[in-house]
Design a protein around this motif. Structure first.
Motif, PDB file in Angstrom:
ATOM      1  N   ALA A  18     -31.514  -1.243 -15.561  1.00 47.82           N
ATOM      2  CA  ALA A  18     -32.982  -1.130 -15.548  1.00 47.82           C
ATOM      3  C   ALA A  18     -33.566  -1.813 -14.316  1.00 47.82           C
ATOM      4  CB  ALA A  18     -33.560  -1.733 -16.826  1.00 47.82           C
ATOM      5  N   ALA A  19     -32.968  -2.929 -13.907  1.00 48.20           N
ATOM      6  CA  ALA A  19     -33.472  -3.666 -12.737  1.00 48.20           C
ATOM      7  C   ALA A  19     -33.427  -2.841 -11.464  1.00 48.20           C
ATOM      8  CB  ALA A  19     -32.666  -4.950 -12.561  1.00 48.20           C
ATOM      9  N   THR A  20     -32.495  -1.897 -11.395  1.00 41.83           N
ATOM     10  CA  THR A  20     -32.388  -1.092 -10.173  1.00 41.83           C
ATOM     11  C   THR A  20     -33.588  -0.171  -9.978  1.00 41.83           C
ATOM     12  OG1 THR A  20     -31.146   0.737 -11.198  1.00 41.83           O
ATOM     13  CG2 THR A  20     -29.859  -1.113 -10.302  1.00 41.83           C
ATOM     14  N   PHE A  21     -34.346   0.062 -11.038  1.00 44.01           N
ATOM     15  CA  PHE A  21     -35.533   0.913 -10.940  1.00 44.01           C
ATOM     16  C   PHE A  21     -36.810   0.097 -10.703  1.00 44.01           C
ATOM     17  CE2 PHE A  21     -32.460   3.378 -13.348  1.00 44.01           C
ATOM     18  CZ  PHE A  21     -32.490   4.586 -12.656  1.00 44.01           C
ATOM     19  N   LEU A  22     -36.699  -1.217 -10.793  1.00 45.55           N
ATOM     20  CA  LEU A  22     -37.832  -2.109 -10.573  1.00 45.55           C
ATOM     21  C   LEU A  22     -37.865  -2.541  -9.105  1.00 45.55           C
ATOM     22  CD1 LEU A  22     -37.384  -4.361 -13.727  1.00 45.55           C
ATOM     23  CD2 LEU A  22     -39.073  -2.543 -13.403  1.00 45.55           C
ATOM     24  N   PRO A  23     -38.994  -3.028  -8.627  1.00 41.33           N
ATOM     25  CA  PRO A  23     -39.040  -3.513  -7.241  1.00 41.33           C
ATOM     26  C   PRO A  23     -38.092  -4.695  -7.036  1.00 41.33           C
ATOM     27  CG  PRO A  23     -41.262  -3.267  -8.131  1.00 41.33           C
ATOM     28  CD  PRO A  23     -40.306  -3.086  -9.274  1.00 41.33           C
ATOM     29  N   LEU A  24     -37.270  -4.601  -6.011  1.00 40.30           N
ATOM     30  CA  LEU A  24     -36.395  -5.710  -5.645  1.00 40.30           C
ATOM     31  C   LEU A  24     -37.084  -6.606  -4.615  1.00 40.30           C
ATOM     32  CD1 LEU A  24     -33.019  -3.772  -5.383  1.00 40.30           C
ATOM     33  CD2 LEU A  24     -33.800  -5.229  -7.252  1.00 40.30           C
ATOM     34  N   SER A  25     -37.833  -5.984  -3.721  1.00 38.60           N
ATOM     35  CA  SER A  25     -38.629  -6.747  -2.758  1.00 38.60           C
ATOM     36  C   SER A  25     -39.935  -6.014  -2.543  1.00 38.60           C
ATOM     37  CB  SER A  25     -37.890  -6.929  -1.432  1.00 38.60           C
ATOM     38  OG  SER A  25     -37.738  -5.685  -0.782  1.00 38.60           O
ATOM     39  N   GLU A  26     -40.950  -6.800  -2.210  1.00 40.84           N
ATOM     40  CA  GLU A  26     -42.281  -6.246  -1.973  1.00 40.84           C
ATOM     41  C   GLU A  26     -42.846  -6.878  -0.711  1.00 40.84           C
ATOM     42  OE1 GLU A  26     -43.827  -5.514  -6.481  1.00 40.84           O
ATOM     43  OE2 GLU A  26     -43.795  -7.598  -5.757  1.00 40.84           O
ATOM     44  N   LEU A  27     -43.372  -6.037   0.137  1.00 42.37           N
ATOM     45  CA  LEU A  27     -43.986  -6.472   1.376  1.00 42.37           C
ATOM     46  C   LEU A  27     -45.365  -5.836   1.439  1.00 42.37           C
ATOM     47  CD1 LEU A  27     -43.591  -7.695   4.315  1.00 42.37           C
ATOM     48  CD2 LEU A  27     -42.793  -5.437   4.940  1.00 42.37           C
ATOM     49  N   VAL A  41     -42.240  -1.259  -0.730  1.00 42.45           N
ATOM     50  CA  VAL A  41     -41.488  -1.675  -1.911  1.00 42.45           C
ATOM     51  C   VAL A  41     -40.092  -1.063  -1.880  1.00 42.45           C
ATOM     52  CG1 VAL A  41     -41.436  -1.633  -4.432  1.00 42.45           C
ATOM     53  CG2 VAL A  41     -43.619  -1.852  -3.238  1.00 42.45           C
ATOM     54  N   THR A  42     -39.097  -1.904  -2.132  1.00 47.59           N
ATOM     55  CA  THR A  42     -37.711  -1.442  -2.187  1.00 47.59           C
ATOM     56  C   THR A  42     -37.189  -1.606  -3.607  1.00 47.59           C
ATOM     57  OG1 THR A  42     -37.325  -2.073   0.095  1.00 47.59           O
ATOM     58  CG2 THR A  42     -35.388  -1.790  -1.282  1.00 47.59           C
ATOM     59  N   THR A  43     -36.638  -0.538  -4.159  1.00 46.93           N
ATOM     60  CA  THR A  43     -35.939  -0.589  -5.444  1.00 46.93           C
ATOM     61  C   THR A  43     -34.456  -0.406  -5.143  1.00 46.93           C
ATOM     62  OG1 THR A  43     -35.955   1.775  -5.938  1.00 46.93           O
ATOM     63  CG2 THR A  43     -37.931   0.515  -6.552  1.00 46.93           C
ATOM     64  N   GLY A  44     -33.652  -0.341  -6.173  1.00 44.42           N
ATOM     65  CA  GLY A  44     -32.226  -0.120  -5.971  1.00 44.42           C
ATOM     66  C   GLY A  44     -31.892   1.277  -5.474  1.00 44.42           C
ATOM     67  N   TRP A  45     -32.818   2.202  -5.646  1.00 41.01           N
ATOM     68  CA  TRP A  45     -32.566   3.599  -5.314  1.00 41.01           C
ATOM     69  C   TRP A  45     -33.414   4.130  -4.175  1.00 41.01           C
ATOM     70  CZ3 TRP A  45     -28.322   5.193  -7.573  1.00 41.01           C
ATOM     71  CH2 TRP A  45     -27.941   4.644  -8.802  1.00 41.01           C
ATOM     72  N   SER A  46     -34.541   3.507  -3.889  1.00 42.10           N
ATOM     73  CA  SER A  46     -35.453   4.076  -2.887  1.00 42.10           C
ATOM     74  C   SER A  46     -36.344   3.006  -2.281  1.00 42.10           C
ATOM     75  CB  SER A  46     -36.311   5.165  -3.534  1.00 42.10           C
ATOM     76  OG  SER A  46     -37.054   4.611  -4.596  1.00 42.10           O
ATOM     77  N   THR A  47     -36.990   3.406  -1.207  1.00 39.67           N
ATOM     78  CA  THR A  47     -37.964   2.562  -0.538  1.00 39.67           C
ATOM     79  C   THR A  47     -39.241   3.369  -0.387  1.00 39.67           C
ATOM     80  OG1 THR A  47     -36.214   1.428   0.670  1.00 39.67           O
ATOM     81  CG2 THR A  47     -38.416   1.237   1.558  1.00 39.67           C
ATOM     82  N   TYR A  48     -40.360   2.726  -0.669  1.00 35.72           N
ATOM     83  CA  TYR A  48     -41.662   3.374  -0.554  1.00 35.72           C
ATOM     84  C   TYR A  48     -42.529   2.590   0.410  1.00 35.72           C
ATOM     85  CZ  TYR A  48     -40.473   5.946  -4.777  1.00 35.72           C
ATOM     86  OH  TYR A  48     -39.858   6.754  -5.691  1.00 35.72           O
ATOM     87  N   ALA A 102     -34.413 -10.929   4.633  1.00 38.03           N
ATOM     88  CA  ALA A 102     -35.461  -9.982   5.028  1.00 38.03           C
ATOM     89  C   ALA A 102     -36.847 -10.563   4.772  1.00 38.03           C
ATOM     90  CB  ALA A 102     -35.294  -8.666   4.271  1.00 38.03           C
ATOM     91  N   ILE A 103     -37.023 -11.219   3.633  1.00 41.34           N
ATOM     92  CA  ILE A 103     -38.317 -11.813   3.296  1.00 41.34           C
ATOM     93  C   ILE A 103     -38.626 -12.966   4.244  1.00 41.34           C
ATOM     94  CG2 ILE A 103     -39.521 -13.170   1.527  1.00 41.34           C
ATOM     95  CD1 ILE A 103     -38.010 -11.354  -0.542  1.00 41.34           C
ATOM     96  N   SER A 104     -37.649 -13.806   4.526  1.00 40.91           N
ATOM     97  CA  SER A 104     -37.853 -14.931   5.438  1.00 40.91           C
ATOM     98  C   SER A 104     -38.211 -14.447   6.835  1.00 40.91           C
ATOM     99  CB  SER A 104     -36.601 -15.802   5.505  1.00 40.91           C
ATOM    100  OG  SER A 104     -36.355 -16.386   4.258  1.00 40.91           O
ATOM    101  N   PHE A 105     -37.588 -13.370   7.286  1.00 41.76           N
ATOM    102  CA  PHE A 105     -37.876 -12.800   8.598  1.00 41.76           C
ATOM    103  C   PHE A 105     -39.349 -12.445   8.694  1.00 41.76           C
ATOM    104  CE2 PHE A 105     -38.405  -9.044  11.303  1.00 41.76           C
ATOM    105  CZ  PHE A 105     -37.870  -9.507  12.487  1.00 41.76           C
ATOM    106  N   LEU A 117     -49.745 -11.064   6.143  1.00 42.94           N
ATOM    107  CA  LEU A 117     -48.625 -10.370   5.513  1.00 42.94           C
ATOM    108  C   LEU A 117     -48.077 -11.184   4.337  1.00 42.94           C
ATOM    109  CD1 LEU A 117     -45.825  -8.451   7.047  1.00 42.94           C
ATOM    110  CD2 LEU A 117     -45.167 -10.574   5.957  1.00 42.94           C
ATOM    111  N   GLU A 118     -47.750 -10.503   3.265  1.00 48.07           N
ATOM    112  CA  GLU A 118     -47.147 -11.138   2.094  1.00 48.07           C
ATOM    113  C   GLU A 118     -45.793 -10.480   1.843  1.00 48.07           C
ATOM    114  OE1 GLU A 118     -49.749 -11.085  -1.319  1.00 48.07           O
ATOM    115  OE2 GLU A 118     -51.466 -10.943   0.029  1.00 48.07           O
ATOM    116  N   ALA A 119     -44.775 -11.286   1.625  1.00 53.26           N
ATOM    117  CA  ALA A 119     -43.444 -10.758   1.342  1.00 53.26           C
ATOM    118  C   ALA A 119     -42.812 -11.605   0.236  1.00 53.26           C
ATOM    119  CB  ALA A 119     -42.574 -10.793   2.590  1.00 53.26           C
ATOM    120  N   GLY A 120     -42.128 -10.953  -0.683  1.00 52.58           N
ATOM    121  CA  GLY A 120     -41.491 -11.702  -1.755  1.00 52.58           C
ATOM    122  C   GLY A 120     -40.561 -10.850  -2.584  1.00 52.58           C
ATOM    123  N   PHE A 121     -39.890 -11.512  -3.512  1.00 48.55           N
ATOM    124  CA  PHE A 121     -38.992 -10.816  -4.422  1.00 48.55           C
ATOM    125  C   PHE A 121     -39.801 -10.041  -5.451  1.00 48.55           C
ATOM    126  CE2 PHE A 121     -36.289 -14.443  -3.142  1.00 48.55           C
ATOM    127  CZ  PHE A 121     -35.221 -13.727  -2.638  1.00 48.55           C
ATOM    128  N   GLY A 122     -39.267  -8.899  -5.850  1.00 50.53           N
ATOM    129  CA  GLY A 122     -39.873  -8.125  -6.918  1.00 50.53           C
ATOM    130  C   GLY A 122     -39.247  -8.508  -8.252  1.00 50.53           C
TER     131      GLY A 122
END
Length: 145
Positions: A18-27, A41-48, A102-105, A117-122
């Protein structure tokens, strides 16, 4: 104990998938000073990027699903449960470090377009971490073979 172990391992595997369908990172970035911030937003399967889906998805989910399957197979054998939980922990740890970099960068101002800019874990990352803990709990209460 066998039933409790089976439930914990099944919950861990389901949570990991289920976690793979949730946001892993958000910028959240503003591409121009007068524009609203756009979500990347990056999930386990796609990036938007906003509403646009990147046609070359990251496929972070593939090793997560493989580890979840191993964890699920561990319902029968304790050693397999341990291997599944360990592989889930390894995949989660590697993904966590990759996303942290990636978030630290982005947080260090390497993208000067948007000082706000805001970056963090999803939420997906935290569900994965929880799945690892639950998987190891399932290993701990698993009866010996």
């Amino acid at each position: 104990m066998k039933l409790l172990s089976a439930v914990l391992l099944a919950v861990a595997a389901a949570a990991a998938v289920a976690a793979t369908f949730l946001p892993l990172s958000e910028l959240f970035i503003r591409l121009a000073p007068d524009q609203p911030q756009t979500a990347y937003v990056t999930t386990g399967w796609s990036t938007y990027f906003g509403q646009t889906k990147d046609e070359h998805g990251p496929l972070f989910a593939v090793p997560v699903v493989a580890a979840a399957v191993a964890t699920l197979l561990g319902i029968r054998w304790r050693k397999v449960a341990y291997a599944g939980a360990a592989s889930l922990a390894g995949v989660t740890g590697m993904l966590f470090v990759y996303l942290l970099n990636a978030i630290s960068f982005h947080r260090e101002g390497n993208i000067t377009i948007d000082p706000g800019l805001e970056a963090g874990f999803g939420s997906g990352v935290w569900v994965l971490v929880t799945a690892v803990v639950v998987a190891f709990a399932g290993v701990l209460v698993h009866p010996d073979d």
